[in-house]
Design an enzyme around this catalytic site. Structure first.
Site, mmCIF file in Angstrom:
data_model
loop_
_atom_site.group_PDB
_atom_site.id
_atom_site.type_symbol
_atom_site.label_atom_id
_atom_site.label_comp_id
_atom_site.label_asym_id
_atom_site.label_seq_id
_atom_site.Cartn_x
_atom_site.Cartn_y
_atom_site.Cartn_z
ATOM 1 N N LYS A 180 -31.389 -39.935 36.499
ATOM 2 C CA LYS A 180 -30.567 -41.135 36.245
ATOM 3 C C LYS A 180 -29.123 -40.684 36.416
ATOM 4 O O LYS A 180 -28.530 -40.108 35.498
ATOM 5 C CB LYS A 180 -30.820 -41.633 34.822
ATOM 6 C CG LYS A 180 -30.644 -43.112 34.601
ATOM 7 C CD LYS A 180 -29.268 -43.645 34.865
ATOM 8 C CE LYS A 180 -28.316 -43.399 33.717
ATOM 9 N NZ LYS A 180 -26.904 -43.716 34.089
ATOM 10 N N GLU A 256 -25.493 -30.347 27.764
ATOM 11 C CA GLU A 256 -24.210 -29.766 28.179
ATOM 12 C C GLU A 256 -23.167 -30.844 27.969
ATOM 13 O O GLU A 256 -23.134 -31.838 28.699
ATOM 14 C CB GLU A 256 -24.279 -29.333 29.638
ATOM 15 C CG GLU A 256 -25.269 -28.192 29.832
ATOM 16 C CD GLU A 256 -25.282 -27.613 31.231
ATOM 17 O OE1 GLU A 256 -24.700 -28.219 32.142
ATOM 18 O OE2 GLU A 256 -25.893 -26.551 31.411
ATOM 19 N N CYS A 290 -15.410 -30.492 32.531
ATOM 20 C CA CYS A 290 -15.715 -30.186 31.127
ATOM 21 C C CYS A 290 -15.110 -28.857 30.702
ATOM 22 O O CYS A 290 -14.807 -28.653 29.537
ATOM 23 C CB CYS A 290 -17.224 -30.154 30.933
ATOM 24 S SG CYS A 290 -18.024 -29.031 32.086
ATOM 25 N N GLU A 392 -11.223 -34.622 23.019
ATOM 26 C CA GLU A 392 -11.306 -34.452 24.465
ATOM 27 C C GLU A 392 -10.717 -35.685 25.148
ATOM 28 O O GLU A 392 -11.107 -36.813 24.858
ATOM 29 C CB GLU A 392 -12.769 -34.295 24.899
ATOM 30 C CG GLU A 392 -12.918 -34.082 26.389
ATOM 31 C CD GLU A 392 -14.377 -34.035 26.853
ATOM 32 O OE1 GLU A 392 -15.164 -34.938 26.504
ATOM 33 O OE2 GLU A 392 -14.733 -33.087 27.570
HETATM 34 P P1 NAD Z 1 -21.510 -40.051 29.354
HETATM 35 O O1 NAD Z 1 -22.093 -39.375 28.155
HETATM 36 O O2 NAD Z 1 -20.791 -41.312 29.167
HETATM 37 O O3 NAD Z 1 -22.636 -40.352 30.428
HETATM 38 C C1 NAD Z 1 -23.443 -39.336 30.965
HETATM 39 C C2 NAD Z 1 -24.753 -39.941 31.420
HETATM 40 O O4 NAD Z 1 -25.488 -40.396 30.282
HETATM 41 C C3 NAD Z 1 -24.594 -41.151 32.342
HETATM 42 O O5 NAD Z 1 -25.574 -41.075 33.355
HETATM 43 C C4 NAD Z 1 -24.849 -42.315 31.398
HETATM 44 O O6 NAD Z 1 -25.303 -43.476 32.036
HETATM 45 C C5 NAD Z 1 -25.931 -41.733 30.501
HETATM 46 N N1 NAD Z 1 -26.072 -42.380 29.195
HETATM 47 C C6 NAD Z 1 -25.103 -42.947 28.432
HETATM 48 N N2 NAD Z 1 -25.627 -43.427 27.279
HETATM 49 C C7 NAD Z 1 -26.961 -43.150 27.306
HETATM 50 C C8 NAD Z 1 -28.049 -43.400 26.415
HETATM 51 N N3 NAD Z 1 -27.876 -44.028 25.241
HETATM 52 N N4 NAD Z 1 -29.287 -42.976 26.780
HETATM 53 C C9 NAD Z 1 -29.481 -42.330 27.951
HETATM 54 N N5 NAD Z 1 -28.488 -42.088 28.848
HETATM 55 C C10 NAD Z 1 -27.237 -42.474 28.523
HETATM 56 O O7 NAD Z 1 -20.590 -38.938 30.050
HETATM 57 P P2 NAD Z 1 -19.639 -39.151 31.303
HETATM 58 O O8 NAD Z 1 -18.481 -39.986 30.865
HETATM 59 O O9 NAD Z 1 -20.449 -39.569 32.473
HETATM 60 O O10 NAD Z 1 -19.147 -37.659 31.580
HETATM 61 C C11 NAD Z 1 -18.013 -37.088 31.003
HETATM 62 C C12 NAD Z 1 -18.412 -36.203 29.833
HETATM 63 O O11 NAD Z 1 -19.319 -35.201 30.287
HETATM 64 C C13 NAD Z 1 -17.257 -35.440 29.212
HETATM 65 O O12 NAD Z 1 -17.392 -35.457 27.823
HETATM 66 C C14 NAD Z 1 -17.449 -34.022 29.732
HETATM 67 O O13 NAD Z 1 -16.892 -33.012 28.934
HETATM 68 C C15 NAD Z 1 -18.933 -33.928 29.794
HETATM 69 N N6 NAD Z 1 -19.351 -32.890 30.728
HETATM 70 C C16 NAD Z 1 -19.915 -31.749 30.226
HETATM 71 C C17 NAD Z 1 -20.297 -30.732 31.088
HETATM 72 C C18 NAD Z 1 -20.893 -29.445 30.580
HETATM 73 O O14 NAD Z 1 -21.478 -28.721 31.374
HETATM 74 N N7 NAD Z 1 -20.794 -29.131 29.312
HETATM 75 C C19 NAD Z 1 -20.119 -30.902 32.455
HETATM 76 C C20 NAD Z 1 -19.543 -32.084 32.930
HETATM 77 C C21 NAD Z 1 -19.186 -33.087 32.042
#
Ligand code: NAD
Length: 488
Positions: A180, A256, A290, A392
């Site tokens: 997804k 992550e 991130c 963040e």
């Molecule tokens: P997000 O958590 O908003 O979304 C990530 C994914 O989760 C999307 O595909 C979204 O549709 C899905 N999602 C959201 N709510 C959900 C639910 N209730 N059930 C199932 N799926 C759900 O994150 P984002 O805004 O896409 O990405 C940015 C964030 O990701 C930042 O916090 C960043 O630090 C983090 N990030 C972490 C790493 C790492 O390796 N630690 C790498 C890249 C990004």
């Protein structure tokens, strides 16, 4: 691939699904609509999971390790052969500079299939000889079996790279996946479906469903009982929801999540390297990494020199669309994220920051003015408990603060709920290791940033995540380790 009509990829076919609903996919450069994306209904997700489950025991499950890894090498090669299409799709979805996507996103996306095919071929499992009272003994052999159907939930900041970072090892280990992708960036994950078919990957091994999180494809996927494990990259808040979903049925989960990473610049650093590295760690991908640095601690004797040079260098950043070869900074991913980052820019002023650079929304050429642009921004002067220091932001911004001693800066760096990464700048290697060992993070760089050896452990401490991926560590998550005990 037709960018204007983005479909699910289920059991080897592109399908519109049954919800009848679509949503806009927008280009952050100018907020124009790239196309429509079909939103999955619960039954579409169920069909994808059922296809993935069936594929485990189909032709995919019968492949030898050599055949499976050869297939993954072909996938890597095919991504590189279709490099320009992947590049165009990734730049359309994210607006990031072509120079960045062509150096990082696409080649690393391909490499993830190659590296994990190599890992799985070369990692031994344990074996123990056991003495028994009858003196005949026994032999224990570790055996790694695929875990089953893996749900992959990925974010928008490095869409192909972070998705294949999970799909590569999952498939190398013999699992099947349902992905997804983020609703903001559906293109490259969909395009990969074409590549899977071209490379002969059996139907059902790689599936893609589109949609949002709550009450949409994300939740339908994580709550499906036939999903055996969930791997997620995204915000910590979402990670908590996904961990709760995984608890039902005691499914394994890899998270992550977010970071609020500190850079530590000692007065014995090579200043040129520290400036170059901090420029990248604060501003690369418009700060949407991130691992990026949002807190910079600089030893007092070089504080003003470092500050003035960083600000001067950051003035040279050039905002522009991917089509502009000189652009070094793209837009943020969406209007919503732009509003979030601008609200932190406002908050920084309210909290008493001195704005050294930027701090607002730039004026762009007319055709770009509706895009999701923000200025690269540098602050100083905030208190350690300011929200801008603790939360963040995920934008092209950082705050500078002087420090005096090693003990002080270790305490400052650790005074945060996140624990993803740090970058330490010093030419004293004993000090580098001493400090790195004390910072509460999963990844510590010394005199570099984002220098990744894919065989090494990757993941976060504290609220930045659970588990490690990379090299053999990925095998821990993507396989079930079984002990076979043979009495001689
Ligand atoms: P997000 O958590 O908003 O979304 C990530 C994914 O989760 C999307 O595909 C979204 O549709 C899905 N999602 C959201 N709510 C959900 C639910 N209730 N059930 C199932 N799926 C759900 O994150 P984002 O805004 O896409 O990405 C940015 C964030 O990701 C930042 O916090 C960043 O630090 C983090 N990030 C972490 C790493 C790492 O390796 N630690 C790498 C890249 C990004």
């Amino acid at each position: 691939m037709n960018h204007s009509d983005i479909r699910h990829f289920i059991n080897g076919e592109f399908v519109t699904g049954s919800s009848g609903r679509t949503f806009d996919n927008r280009n952050p450069v100018d907020n124009s609509v790239i196309g429509q994306v079909h939103e999955a209904a619960q039954e579409d997700v169920a069909a994808a999971v059922a296809a993935a489950k069936a594929a485990l025991t189909g032709p995919w499950g019968q492949l030898s390790m050599a055949e499976r890894t050869e297939m993954l090498y072909r996938v890597a090669d095919r991504i590189n052969e279709r490099f320009d299409e992947f590049l165009e799709a990734e730049c359309l979805d994210t607006g990031k500079p072509r120079s960045l996507a062509s150096h990082i996103d696409i080649p690393r996306g391909a490499a993830n299939f190659r590296v994990f095919a190599d890992v799985i071929k070369n990692v031994p499992t344990e074996s123990f000889r056991l003495d028994t009272p009858d003196a005949a003994g026994a032999v224990n052999i570790g055996h790694r079996a695929p875990k089953g159907v893996i749900a992959v939930i990925s974010p928008w900041n490095l869409p192909l790279l972070l998705m294949t970072w999970k799909v590569g090892p999952a498939l190398a280990c013999g699992n099947t996946v349902v992905v997804k992708p983020s609703e903001e960036t559906p293109l490259t994950t969909t395009l990969l479906g074409e590549v899977m078919n071209e490379c002969g990957v059996p139907a059902g091994v790689y599936n893609v469903v589109h949609g949002f999180g709550p009450d949409s494809a994300g939740e339908f996927l994580t709550s499906n009982p036939d999903v055996d494990a969930i791997t997620f990259t995204g915000e910590t808040r979402t990670g908590e929801i996904i961990a709760a979903a995984a608890a039902k049925g005691l499914r394994d989960v890899s998270l992550e999540c977010g970071g609020k990473n500190a850079a530590i610049v000692f007065d014995d650093c090579d200043l040129d390297k520290a400036i170059e590295g901090t420029m990248r760690s604060a501003f690369a991908n418009c700060g949407q990494v991130c691992l990026g640095t949002e807190r910079v601690y600089v030893q007092r004797s070089i504080y003003e020199q470092f500050r003035d040079r960083l600000v001067e260098t950051a003035k040279g950043l050039r905002l522009g669309p991917p089509s502009d070869a000189d652009s070094t900074l793209g837009p943020l991913i969406s209007k919503e994220h732009q509003q979030k980052v601008l609200s932190y820019y406002e908050l920084a002023r309210e909290e008493g920051a001195t704005v050294l650079l930027g701090g607002g929304q730039p004026t762009m050429a007319d055709e770009l003015n509706d895009g999701c642009w923000v200025e690269p921004t540098i602050w100083e002067g905030l208190d350690d408990d300011a929200r801008v220091i603790r939360e963040e932001i995920f934008g092209p911004c950082c705050h500078l603060r002087p420090f005096d001693s090693e003990e002080e800066v270790i305490a400052l760096a650790n005074d945060n709920p996140y624990g993803l990464a740090t970058a330490i700048w010093t030419e004293n290697s004993s000090r580098a290791i001493r400090v790195a060992e004390k910072i509460e993070v999963g990844i510590a760089w010394v005199n570099s940033w984002f220098l990744r050896d894919l065989r090494t452990a990757f993941g976060g401490a504290k609220q930045s995540g659970i588990g490690r991926e990379g090299g053999v560590h990925s095998l821990e998550f993507y396989t079930e380790l079984k002990n076979i005990c043979l009495k001689l």
